[in-house]
Structure formats: structure tokens, C-alpha cells
Design a protein around this motif. Structure first.
Motif, PDB file in Angstrom:
ATOM      1  N   GLY A 154       0.811  -1.212   0.000  1.00  0.00           N
ATOM      2  CA  GLY A 154       0.000   0.000   0.000  1.00  0.00           C
ATOM      3  C   GLY A 154       0.841   1.258   0.000  1.00  0.00           C
ATOM      4  O   GLY A 154       0.535   2.227  -0.709  1.00  0.00           O
ATOM      5  N   GLY A 155       1.920   1.267   0.795  1.00  0.00           N
ATOM      6  CA  GLY A 155       2.794   2.438   0.833  1.00  0.00           C
ATOM      7  C   GLY A 155       3.499   2.680  -0.486  1.00  0.00           C
ATOM      8  O   GLY A 155       3.626   3.817  -0.944  1.00  0.00           O
ATOM      9  N   GLN A 156       3.949   1.589  -1.129  1.00  0.00           N
ATOM     10  CA  GLN A 156       4.596   1.730  -2.433  1.00  0.00           C
ATOM     11  C   GLN A 156       3.609   2.246  -3.474  1.00  0.00           C
ATOM     12  O   GLN A 156       3.952   3.101  -4.301  1.00  0.00           O
ATOM     13  CB  GLN A 156       5.171   0.387  -2.871  1.00  0.00           C
ATOM     14  N   LEU A 157       2.384   1.734  -3.424  1.00  0.00           N
ATOM     15  CA  LEU A 157       1.377   2.163  -4.394  1.00  0.00           C
ATOM     16  C   LEU A 157       1.092   3.648  -4.276  1.00  0.00           C
ATOM     17  O   LEU A 157       1.007   4.357  -5.283  1.00  0.00           O
ATOM     18  CB  LEU A 157       0.091   1.364  -4.212  1.00  0.00           C
ATOM     19  N   ARG A 158       0.949   4.135  -3.040  1.00  0.00           N
ATOM     20  CA  ARG A 158       0.650   5.567  -2.874  1.00  0.00           C
ATOM     21  C   ARG A 158       1.806   6.420  -3.403  1.00  0.00           C
ATOM     22  O   ARG A 158       1.584   7.466  -4.024  1.00  0.00           O
ATOM     23  CB  ARG A 158       0.386   5.896  -1.412  1.00  0.00           C
ATOM     24  N   ARG A 159       3.038   5.976  -3.182  1.00  0.00           N
ATOM     25  CA  ARG A 159       4.178   6.727  -3.710  1.00  0.00           C
ATOM     26  C   ARG A 159       4.207   6.695  -5.240  1.00  0.00           C
ATOM     27  O   ARG A 159       4.529   7.701  -5.888  1.00  0.00           O
ATOM     28  CB  ARG A 159       5.488   6.169  -3.139  1.00  0.00           C
ATOM     29  N   ILE A 160       3.850   5.547  -5.820  1.00  0.00           N
ATOM     30  CA  ILE A 160       3.809   5.439  -7.282  1.00  0.00           C
ATOM     31  C   ILE A 160       2.716   6.349  -7.848  1.00  0.00           C
ATOM     32  O   ILE A 160       2.905   7.004  -8.889  1.00  0.00           O
ATOM     33  CB  ILE A 160       3.585   3.979  -7.716  1.00  0.00           C
ATOM     34  N   GLU A 183       2.693   6.143   7.222  1.00  0.00           N
ATOM     35  CA  GLU A 183       1.976   7.359   6.853  1.00  0.00           C
ATOM     36  C   GLU A 183       2.845   8.607   6.913  1.00  0.00           C
ATOM     37  O   GLU A 183       2.929   9.369   5.954  1.00  0.00           O
ATOM     38  CB  GLU A 183       0.744   7.525   7.752  1.00  0.00           C
ATOM     39  N   GLU A 184       3.489   8.831   8.062  1.00  0.00           N
ATOM     40  CA  GLU A 184       4.238  10.080   8.217  1.00  0.00           C
ATOM     41  C   GLU A 184       5.386  10.216   7.225  1.00  0.00           C
ATOM     42  O   GLU A 184       5.620  11.319   6.712  1.00  0.00           O
ATOM     43  CB  GLU A 184       4.745  10.257   9.649  1.00  0.00           C
ATOM     44  N   PRO A 185       6.127   9.141   6.882  1.00  0.00           N
ATOM     45  CA  PRO A 185       7.169   9.304   5.858  1.00  0.00           C
ATOM     46  C   PRO A 185       6.633   9.831   4.528  1.00  0.00           C
ATOM     47  O   PRO A 185       7.331  10.570   3.825  1.00  0.00           O
ATOM     48  CB  PRO A 185       7.730   7.885   5.707  1.00  0.00           C
ATOM     49  N   ILE A 186       5.392   9.483   4.180  1.00  0.00           N
ATOM     50  CA  ILE A 186       4.816   9.991   2.937  1.00  0.00           C
ATOM     51  C   ILE A 186       4.548  11.490   3.045  1.00  0.00           C
ATOM     52  O   ILE A 186       4.856  12.266   2.123  1.00  0.00           O
ATOM     53  CB  ILE A 186       3.533   9.221   2.576  1.00  0.00           C
ATOM     54  N   TYR A 187       4.000  11.924   4.177  1.00  0.00           N
ATOM     55  CA  TYR A 187       3.747  13.356   4.355  1.00  0.00           C
ATOM     56  C   TYR A 187       5.067  14.135   4.429  1.00  0.00           C
ATOM     57  O   TYR A 187       5.155  15.260   3.925  1.00  0.00           O
ATOM     58  CB  TYR A 187       2.921  13.592   5.617  1.00  0.00           C
ATOM     59  N   ARG A 188       6.067  13.547   5.039  1.00  0.00           N
ATOM     60  CA  ARG A 188       7.374  14.201   5.099  1.00  0.00           C
ATOM     61  C   ARG A 188       7.957  14.338   3.699  1.00  0.00           C
ATOM     62  O   ARG A 188       8.523  15.374   3.337  1.00  0.00           O
ATOM     63  CB  ARG A 188       8.299  13.394   6.012  1.00  0.00           C
ATOM     64  N   MET A 189       7.810  13.290   2.899  1.00  0.00           N
ATOM     65  CA  MET A 189       8.288  13.327   1.519  1.00  0.00           C
ATOM     66  C   MET A 189       7.548  14.401   0.722  1.00  0.00           C
ATOM     67  O   MET A 189       8.165  15.156  -0.037  1.00  0.00           O
ATOM     68  CB  MET A 189       8.097  11.950   0.876  1.00  0.00           C
ATOM     69  N   LEU A 190       6.246  14.507   0.903  1.00  0.00           N
ATOM     70  CA  LEU A 190       5.468  15.527   0.201  1.00  0.00           C
ATOM     71  C   LEU A 190       5.912  16.932   0.606  1.00  0.00           C
ATOM     72  O   LEU A 190       5.996  17.838  -0.235  1.00  0.00           O
ATOM     73  CB  LEU A 190       3.976  15.345   0.498  1.00  0.00           C
ATOM     74  N   ASN A 191       6.195  17.123   1.888  1.00  0.00           N
ATOM     75  CA  ASN A 191       6.641  18.421   2.366  1.00  0.00           C
ATOM     76  C   ASN A 191       7.984  18.801   1.749  1.00  0.00           C
ATOM     77  O   ASN A 191       8.211  19.955   1.351  1.00  0.00           O
ATOM     78  CB  ASN A 191       6.749  18.391   3.894  1.00  0.00           C
ATOM     79  N   GLU A 192       8.882  17.823   1.621  1.00  0.00           N
ATOM     80  CA  GLU A 192      10.179  18.070   0.991  1.00  0.00           C
ATOM     81  C   GLU A 192      10.007  18.386  -0.497  1.00  0.00           C
ATOM     82  O   GLU A 192      10.673  19.280  -1.037  1.00  0.00           O
ATOM     83  CB  GLU A 192      11.077  16.850   1.176  1.00  0.00           C
ATOM     84  N   ASP A 241      -6.084  13.356   9.856  1.00  0.00           N
ATOM     85  CA  ASP A 241      -5.070  13.265  10.895  1.00  0.00           C
ATOM     86  C   ASP A 241      -4.713  14.658  11.422  1.00  0.00           C
ATOM     87  O   ASP A 241      -4.053  15.442  10.731  1.00  0.00           O
ATOM     88  CB  ASP A 241      -3.829  12.565  10.341  1.00  0.00           C
ATOM     89  N   ILE A 242      -5.126  14.960  12.637  1.00  0.00           N
ATOM     90  CA  ILE A 242      -4.887  16.272  13.233  1.00  0.00           C
ATOM     91  C   ILE A 242      -3.386  16.529  13.395  1.00  0.00           C
ATOM     92  O   ILE A 242      -2.902  17.650  13.188  1.00  0.00           O
ATOM     93  CB  ILE A 242      -5.619  16.386  14.586  1.00  0.00           C
ATOM     94  N   HIS A 243      -2.627  15.499  13.739  1.00  0.00           N
ATOM     95  CA  HIS A 243      -1.174  15.638  13.887  1.00  0.00           C
ATOM     96  C   HIS A 243      -0.539  16.080  12.569  1.00  0.00           C
ATOM     97  O   HIS A 243       0.327  16.969  12.549  1.00  0.00           O
ATOM     98  CB  HIS A 243      -0.571  14.298  14.343  1.00  0.00           C
ATOM     99  N   ILE A 244      -0.976  15.484  11.469  1.00  0.00           N
ATOM    100  CA  ILE A 244      -0.443  15.841  10.147  1.00  0.00           C
ATOM    101  C   ILE A 244      -0.807  17.278   9.800  1.00  0.00           C
ATOM    102  O   ILE A 244       0.011  18.036   9.255  1.00  0.00           O
ATOM    103  CB  ILE A 244      -0.966  14.865   9.082  1.00  0.00           C
ATOM    104  N   VAL A 245      -2.029  17.681  10.112  1.00  0.00           N
ATOM    105  CA  VAL A 245      -2.468  19.056   9.845  1.00  0.00           C
ATOM    106  C   VAL A 245      -1.555  20.046  10.556  1.00  0.00           C
ATOM    107  O   VAL A 245      -1.092  21.034   9.968  1.00  0.00           O
ATOM    108  CB  VAL A 245      -3.934  19.257  10.289  1.00  0.00           C
ATOM    109  N   GLN A 246      -1.276  19.783  11.827  1.00  0.00           N
ATOM    110  CA  GLN A 246      -0.426  20.686  12.608  1.00  0.00           C
ATOM    111  C   GLN A 246       0.999  20.741  12.084  1.00  0.00           C
ATOM    112  O   GLN A 246       1.606  21.809  12.017  1.00  0.00           O
ATOM    113  CB  GLN A 246      -0.391  20.233  14.075  1.00  0.00           C
TER     114      GLN A 246
END
Length: 232
Positions: free
Chosen positions: A124-130, A157-166, A181-186
Motif C-alpha cells: 500500500g505504501g509503495q502504491l501511494r508513492r507510485i 503514513e508520516e514518511p509519505i507526508y514528510r516526503m510531500l513536504n520536501e 489526521d490532526i497531527h499531520i495538519v499541525q
């Protein structure tokens, strides 16, 4: 910089009615260039409809004004790949002369062997990145993401959001992000747009930590009539 050049998008009085049901009512908001906008709200609030409307895929009234030369990448929430016979490489190419290795690097995939695997068998994680890599294929300056960690385990989950931020910083993109995810929003977004058919909150993402803001978002919907913050 001219005022209009400060914003990637301006939305005024947006209304969407589908099958005689009001889905979105009188939405007005702005998104600054280079910002990450979190879109939050309960199930059925109209979040996915909003993204599809911004893509001009649904009928609406009101104004949706993108800055000139906007190029949009879009990652939908649900993509059925179990029956797709194509490999990751075939999917990323899709009739284009694409540097698939470079796309893998953008989404932090280092194992090039994934290119020969079928979409239906990767994690699932690989698919979302693809899927994100596919959305980056046309070098967008705006990225719309509908719950980009759907089907990803908690640790992934968080590595994907971190990658998007970069990616956002490196490529100077504006990002629209639906999440629960409230943590991700913050941590990873600048501005929060909460909707429940109408706008229930619009302002700095840091406000999500307040119980009063959470009550506005998840309690009985109270439409915001005066927008502050990004519109100033």
C-alpha cells in the motif's frame, strides 16, 4: 509582487448541487502560492467533491480562479489496481517519454526492481508513492491529494507526508491535502479549510489544536460568514 500573483487559487461563492442535493454551499477562500492547505471535515462533508470541482470535473456556480500557467497534478483517494495487468514502469510511462528512474527518486523509492512488478502486488505504501510519482509526471506546480495515505499502515503514513513536504519546498509547489489526521495538519500544513457542506473553519493550521476549533469542525455545522487570515 502584484496581489493576484500571491495566490495560487481564489474561490468565491462556490456552490455544487448534485442530483438535487446541495453538496457545497457558498465556499469562499484563497490559497497562497507555495502553501499547503489541509481540507478537513466529517465523512460526507464534500471534501472529495471540492477537489473534483477545482479540477473542473463537476458543474458548479461561483468563481474558481487559478493563477495563470497553473499545472495541476491529482491523486484520488481510491484507485483500483488489483485487475490492472500493467507493471509499475508501464503505468508511470503511460504513453509518455518518461524518466521513470527520476520519478522513483522524487518519491524516495530506491529499489528500481519495483518497475517490473505489477501494480496489484506492491504494498500500500509503495502504491501511494507510485501514484504520487504519476501525478508529478507533468511537472505540476499544484498538487491535489485526496487522503494520500489510504491503504498505508500507521508506520508508513508520516514518511509519505514528510516526503510531500520536501517535494513542495524543492519544487515550489502549492499542495491541497485532504486528511483526517490532526497531527499531520499541525505538522505539515499551513492553512486549514474545514467544511461540512459550508465552511466551518478557515485559518492557520495551528488552530486545530484548540478544542473550540475541533468542535467547530466535528460538531453541528456552523457556517463561517466572515473569512479571516489568508484572505486578508
Amino acid at each position: 509582487m502584484a496581489e493576484n500573483d500571491q495566490y495560487s487559487l481564489k474561490v468565491t461563492g462556490l456552490n455544487v448541487t448534485l442530483q438535487n442535493q446541495i453538496i457545497l454551499s457558498n465556499l469562499s477562500f484563497n490559497v497562497k502560492k507555495g502553501a499547503t492547505l489541509a481540507i478537513l471535515g466529517p465523512n460526507g462533508a464534500g471534501k472529495s467533491v471540492l477537489l473534483r470541482t477545482l479540477l473542473n470535473r463537476l458543474p458548479y456556480t461561483g468563481k474558481v480562479e487559478w493563477i495563470e500557467k497553473t499545472r495541476i497534478g491529482y491523486v484520488p483517494q481510491n484507485v483500483s489496481v488489483s485487475d490492472m495487468p500493467m507493471t509499475v514502469k508501464e503505468f508511470l510511462s503511460m504513453g509518455k517519454d518518461t524518466d521513470v528512474i527520476e520519478l522513483l527518486k522524487l518519491v524516495r523509492i530506491t529499489d528500481e526492481n519495483i518497475l517490473n512488478k505489477r501494480l496489484g502486488v506492491i504494498s500500500g505504501g509503495q502504491l501511494r508513492r507510485i501514484l504520487i510519482a504519476w501525478a508529478l509526471n507533468d511537472n505540476p506546480n499544484v498538487l491535489l491529494l485526496d487522503e494520500p495515505t489510504t491503504g498505508v499502515d500507521i508506520d508508513g503514513e508520516e514518511p509519505i507526508y514528510r516526503m510531500l513536504n520536501e517535494l513542495k519546498k524543492a519544487r515550489e509547489m502549492t499542495i491541497f491535502l485532504i486528511t483526517h489526521d490532526i497531527h499531520i495538519v499541525q505538522k505539515y500544513t499551513d492553512t486549514l479549510l474545514a467544511i461540512n457542506k459550508c465552511i466551518t473553519f478557515y485559518g492557520p493550521s495551528t488552530e486545530i489544536a484548540k478544542s473550540t476549533t475541533q468542535k467547530l469542525i466535528y460538531g453541528e455545522p456552523v457556517c463561517v460568514k466572515t473569512i479571516k487570515g489568508e484572505q486578508d
